[in-house]
Enzyme design. Structure first.
Site, PDB file in Angstrom:
ATOM      1  CE  LYS A  39      -4.195  -2.000   1.780  1.00 12.89           C
ATOM      2  NZ  LYS A  39      -4.856  -2.537   2.963  1.00 12.89           N
ATOM      3  CE  LYS A  52     -11.880  -2.094  -1.810  1.00 13.47           C
ATOM      4  NZ  LYS A  52     -11.566  -3.445  -1.290  1.00 13.47           N
ATOM      5  CE  LYS A  69      -6.464  -9.616  -4.409  1.00 11.82           C
ATOM      6  NZ  LYS A  69      -6.254  -8.885  -3.222  1.00 11.82           N
TER       7      LYS A  69
HETATM    8  P1  ADP Z   1      -9.750  -6.024  -2.722  1.00 16.77           P
HETATM    9  O1  ADP Z   1      -8.476  -6.664  -3.215  1.00 16.77           O
HETATM   10  O2  ADP Z   1     -10.767  -5.893  -3.804  1.00 16.77           O
HETATM   11  O3  ADP Z   1      -9.470  -4.711  -2.017  1.00 16.77           O
HETATM   12  P2  ADP Z   1     -10.075  -7.048  -0.065  1.00 16.77           P
HETATM   13  O4  ADP Z   1      -8.606  -6.897   0.144  1.00 16.77           O
HETATM   14  O5  ADP Z   1     -11.005  -6.123   0.639  1.00 16.77           O
HETATM   15  O6  ADP Z   1     -10.369  -7.003  -1.639  1.00 16.77           O
HETATM   16  O7  ADP Z   1     -10.451  -8.555   0.269  1.00 16.77           O
HETATM   17  C1  ADP Z   1     -11.489  -9.025   1.116  1.00 16.77           C
HETATM   18  C2  ADP Z   1     -11.391 -10.529   1.234  1.00 16.77           C
HETATM   19  O8  ADP Z   1     -11.569 -11.148  -0.049  1.00 16.77           O
HETATM   20  C3  ADP Z   1     -10.037 -11.021   1.753  1.00 16.77           C
HETATM   21  O9  ADP Z   1     -10.211 -12.199   2.533  1.00 16.77           O
HETATM   22  C4  ADP Z   1      -9.292 -11.325   0.483  1.00 16.77           C
HETATM   23  O10 ADP Z   1      -8.256 -12.249   0.677  1.00 16.77           O
HETATM   24  C5  ADP Z   1     -10.402 -11.896  -0.409  1.00 16.77           C
HETATM   25  N1  ADP Z   1     -10.100 -11.627  -1.817  1.00 16.77           N
HETATM   26  C6  ADP Z   1     -10.129 -10.420  -2.443  1.00 16.77           C
HETATM   27  N2  ADP Z   1      -9.785 -10.525  -3.736  1.00 16.77           N
HETATM   28  C7  ADP Z   1      -9.508 -11.839  -3.949  1.00 16.77           C
HETATM   29  C8  ADP Z   1      -9.090 -12.595  -5.084  1.00 16.77           C
HETATM   30  N3  ADP Z   1      -8.918 -12.024  -6.273  1.00 16.77           N
HETATM   31  N4  ADP Z   1      -8.893 -13.915  -4.927  1.00 16.77           N
HETATM   32  C9  ADP Z   1      -9.094 -14.517  -3.722  1.00 16.77           C
HETATM   33  N5  ADP Z   1      -9.490 -13.865  -2.613  1.00 16.77           N
HETATM   34  C10 ADP Z   1      -9.693 -12.544  -2.711  1.00 16.77           C
END
Ligand code: ADP
Ligand code: TRP
Length: 320
Positions: A110, A192, A189
């Site tokens: 980040k 958002k 991956k």
């Molecule tokens: P983002 O990457 O969209 O910001 P978050 O970090 O808020 O998503 O993730 C929330 C949950 O969803 C976490 O447990 C994260 O590991 C899971 N997650 C998010 N994106 C993925 C992905 N592409 N594949 C597997 N798990 C994911």
């Protein structure tokens, strides 16, 4: 077995969230006592718009209830309705080495992206450890990118127990192997922050249009294709049962099956899966008092457990 997971209300939930965290956590509801919460304190590390935070928090509540969270069985609550988690976070922070936090990928990623390196972001894993340890959780279903945070939690718990006596259960991360990382439209991956998501509850037309944009190689219609190397198949197999999966694999290998066909099949199985959830969500949305009530009761149940742990920790360190 106590299962615990949390999700930040910092945007619309997408298929990465669903297959990486929501579905595994919802499936585990059947196997033990599940605690699921909306991590609104954590979301404050990125969302500084009060109205949006409030709205996104309720949206996540709707999303989980629509996708099958059973509020009788599962303790479902807002993180901020259990404020004693901060007291525990402090007690944990005094045994947390700086180096442990400095090594966290999420903090490094980040700040490398230009997000200001503030204390909340740095201390994020300590609050997350408190979330997990306060309920004496055994299993923490999370996507792969959160695994390190669960390992940090284990390290902190072991250190605290060694220093002050056995207060905490040592948790295990749970990452379903087949779903390690859900790819986005561009094959990175799904996240958002990369703008490559398929939202769970956007307009159905929008989801279809996004699926049609999934990046593939340029093999022609008649050529045989490798399912293992294709983003469309990687998403399709998450929805599909064994027979559907085998059929699409055979189609890929057989030739005369284009990526357009595969995209249509993916759009159809997406719609088949989410149409009933969407209908339930529309119903729930008409009754937000019920949703509020679920969260309020969830917090009440959560606080029974959290206060026991905080009390033990206070005694262990000599505050009582
Ligand atoms: P983002 O990457 O969209 O910001 P978050 O970090 O808020 O998503 O993730 C929330 C949950 O969803 C976490 O447990 C994260 O590991 C899971 N997650 C998010 N994106 C993925 C992905 N592409 N594949 C597997 N798990 C994911
Ligand atoms: N950090 C998690 C995420 O971004 C959310 C979270 C906060 C969490 N506390 C937790 C997940 C405790 C599991 C357990 O997705």
């Amino acid at each position: 077995m106590r299962i615990l997971s949390g999700i930040q209300p910092s945007g619309k939930l997408h298929l990465g969230n669903y297959f990486g965290m929501m579905r595994p956590a919802l499936q585990l509801q059947e196997k033990g006592e599940a605690y699921l919460f909306i991590a609104n304190y954590h979301a404050l590390t990125s969302v500084h718009e009060p109205a949006r935070l409030r709205q996104d928090t309720l949206d996540v509540a709707l999303d989980f209830l629509a996708c099958g969270l059973d509020p009788e069985r599962t303790v479902f609550f807002r993180q901020s309705d259990v404020p004693e988690v901060h007291e525990l976070a402090w007690l944990l922070s005094v045994v947390t080495p700086m180096g442990l936090l400095e090594r966290c990928h999420s903090y490094k990623d980040k700040t490398a992206k230009g997000i200001a390196p503030m204390h909340g972001l740095f201390a994020y894993p300590v609050l997350m450890a408190a979330d997990i340890l306060i309920y004496q959780s055994n299993v923490v279903p999370v996507g792969r990118d959160q695994k390190q945070h669960v390992e940090v939690t284990r390290d902190i718990a072991v250190k605290f127990n060694n220093e002050f006596g056995e207060v905490f259960t040592i948790p295990e991360p749970f990452i379903p192997g087949e779903v390690a990382v859900v790819p986005g439209l561009d094959g990175q991956k799904m996240s958002k922050s990369y703008g490559n998501t398929i939202e769970l509850f956007g307009e159905p037309k929008e989801a279809k249009a996004r699926i049609m944009k999934i990046v593939t190689d340029s093999k022609g219609l008649e050529e045989p294709k490798d399912p293992a190397a294709c983003n469309i198949f990687a998403l399709y197999k998450l929805f599909a049962n064994d027979a559907q999966r085998a059929e699409m694999e055979a189609n890929y290998r057989g030739g005369n099956y284009g990526y357009g066909h595969a995209k249509k099949a993916l759009a159809a199985i997406f719609e088949e899966t989410f149409a009933p959830f969407r209908a339930r969500r529309d119903e729930l949305r008409k009754n937000m008092d019920y949703v509020e009530e679920v969260l309020r009761k969830g917090a009440e149940r959560a606080r029974v457990e959290s206060s026991k742990t905080v009390d033990r920790a206070r005694r262990a360190v000599g505050l009582v």
